[in-house]
Motif scaffolding. Structure first.
Motif, mmCIF file in Angstrom:
data_model
loop_
_atom_site.group_PDB
_atom_site.id
_atom_site.type_symbol
_atom_site.label_atom_id
_atom_site.label_comp_id
_atom_site.label_asym_id
_atom_site.label_seq_id
_atom_site.Cartn_x
_atom_site.Cartn_y
_atom_site.Cartn_z
ATOM 1 N N LYS A 119 0.848 -1.181 0.000
ATOM 2 C CA LYS A 119 0.000 0.000 0.000
ATOM 3 C C LYS A 119 0.892 1.241 0.000
ATOM 4 O O LYS A 119 1.853 1.315 0.749
ATOM 5 C CB LYS A 119 -0.894 -0.024 1.227
ATOM 6 C CG LYS A 119 -1.979 0.988 1.181
ATOM 7 C CD LYS A 119 -3.093 0.629 2.128
ATOM 8 C CE LYS A 119 -4.172 1.671 1.989
ATOM 9 N NZ LYS A 119 -5.477 1.082 2.002
ATOM 10 N N LEU A 120 0.566 2.187 -0.868
ATOM 11 C CA LEU A 120 1.357 3.405 -0.970
ATOM 12 C C LEU A 120 0.871 4.445 0.026
ATOM 13 O O LEU A 120 -0.308 4.531 0.328
ATOM 14 C CB LEU A 120 1.235 3.992 -2.384
ATOM 15 C CG LEU A 120 1.732 3.113 -3.524
ATOM 16 C CD1 LEU A 120 1.387 3.756 -4.854
ATOM 17 C CD2 LEU A 120 3.217 2.892 -3.428
ATOM 18 N N SER A 121 1.824 5.236 0.500
ATOM 19 C CA SER A 121 1.439 6.312 1.406
ATOM 20 C C SER A 121 0.800 7.440 0.611
ATOM 21 O O SER A 121 0.892 7.501 -0.617
ATOM 22 C CB SER A 121 2.668 6.844 2.145
ATOM 23 O OG SER A 121 3.496 7.553 1.242
ATOM 24 N N LYS A 122 0.160 8.347 1.312
ATOM 25 C CA LYS A 122 -0.506 9.473 0.667
ATOM 26 C C LYS A 122 0.507 10.316 -0.110
ATOM 27 O O LYS A 122 0.229 10.769 -1.215
ATOM 28 C CB LYS A 122 -1.193 10.324 1.733
ATOM 29 C CG LYS A 122 -2.190 11.315 1.175
ATOM 30 C CD LYS A 122 -2.855 12.115 2.268
ATOM 31 C CE LYS A 122 -4.107 11.435 2.733
ATOM 32 N NZ LYS A 122 -4.901 12.246 3.655
ATOM 33 N N GLN A 162 3.349 9.296 -1.450
ATOM 34 C CA GLN A 162 3.795 8.544 -2.632
ATOM 35 C C GLN A 162 2.751 8.641 -3.746
ATOM 36 O O GLN A 162 3.095 8.819 -4.906
ATOM 37 C CB GLN A 162 4.037 7.075 -2.281
ATOM 38 C CG GLN A 162 5.285 6.858 -1.449
ATOM 39 C CD GLN A 162 5.395 5.433 -0.964
ATOM 40 O OE1 GLN A 162 4.414 4.831 -0.514
ATOM 41 N NE2 GLN A 162 6.590 4.874 -1.051
ATOM 42 N N ARG A 163 1.476 8.524 -3.382
ATOM 43 C CA ARG A 163 0.410 8.646 -4.382
ATOM 44 C C ARG A 163 0.403 10.029 -5.008
ATOM 45 O O ARG A 163 0.277 10.173 -6.223
ATOM 46 C CB ARG A 163 -0.956 8.348 -3.750
ATOM 47 C CG ARG A 163 -1.210 6.884 -3.527
ATOM 48 C CD ARG A 163 -2.673 6.642 -3.230
ATOM 49 N NE ARG A 163 -3.137 7.437 -2.117
ATOM 50 C CZ ARG A 163 -3.444 6.975 -0.923
ATOM 51 N NH1 ARG A 163 -3.355 5.704 -0.672
ATOM 52 N NH2 ARG A 163 -3.856 7.777 0.033
ATOM 53 N N GLN A 169 1.400 13.576 -9.590
ATOM 54 C CA GLN A 169 2.055 14.775 -10.108
ATOM 55 C C GLN A 169 2.969 14.426 -11.278
ATOM 56 O O GLN A 169 2.977 15.116 -12.299
ATOM 57 C CB GLN A 169 2.846 15.461 -9.002
ATOM 58 C CG GLN A 169 3.467 16.777 -9.436
ATOM 59 C CD GLN A 169 4.168 17.487 -8.298
ATOM 60 O OE1 GLN A 169 4.268 16.974 -7.202
ATOM 61 N NE2 GLN A 169 4.663 18.677 -8.564
ATOM 62 N N LYS A 170 3.713 13.349 -11.146
ATOM 63 C CA LYS A 170 4.613 12.924 -12.229
ATOM 64 C C LYS A 170 3.815 12.570 -13.482
ATOM 65 O O LYS A 170 4.185 12.947 -14.591
ATOM 66 C CB LYS A 170 5.435 11.716 -11.767
ATOM 67 C CG LYS A 170 6.463 11.279 -12.763
ATOM 68 C CD LYS A 170 7.299 10.132 -12.237
ATOM 69 C CE LYS A 170 8.308 9.703 -13.261
ATOM 70 N NZ LYS A 170 9.095 8.556 -12.827
#
Length: 49
Positions: free
Chosen positions: A4-7, A9-10, A15-16
């Protein structure tokens, strides 16, 4: 299994992706979604032959 990705990281991934889309915009066609599907189906059918 994917972790699970952190907020943060998301947000960074979003953005990328948005920056990449801004650098390489896709030309919008005047063809409807169903027409696009039909065209793709014809291309695939021709590739199989």
């Amino acid at each position: 299994m994917a972790q699970k990705l952190s907020k943060e990281q998301r947000k960074a991934m979003i953005q990328k992706a948005e920056e990449e889309r801004a650098k390489h915009p896709k030309k919008k066609s005047n063809v409807s979604g169903f027409e696009t599907i039909d065209q793709d189906a014809k291309k695939l059918a021709n590739e199989d032959n």
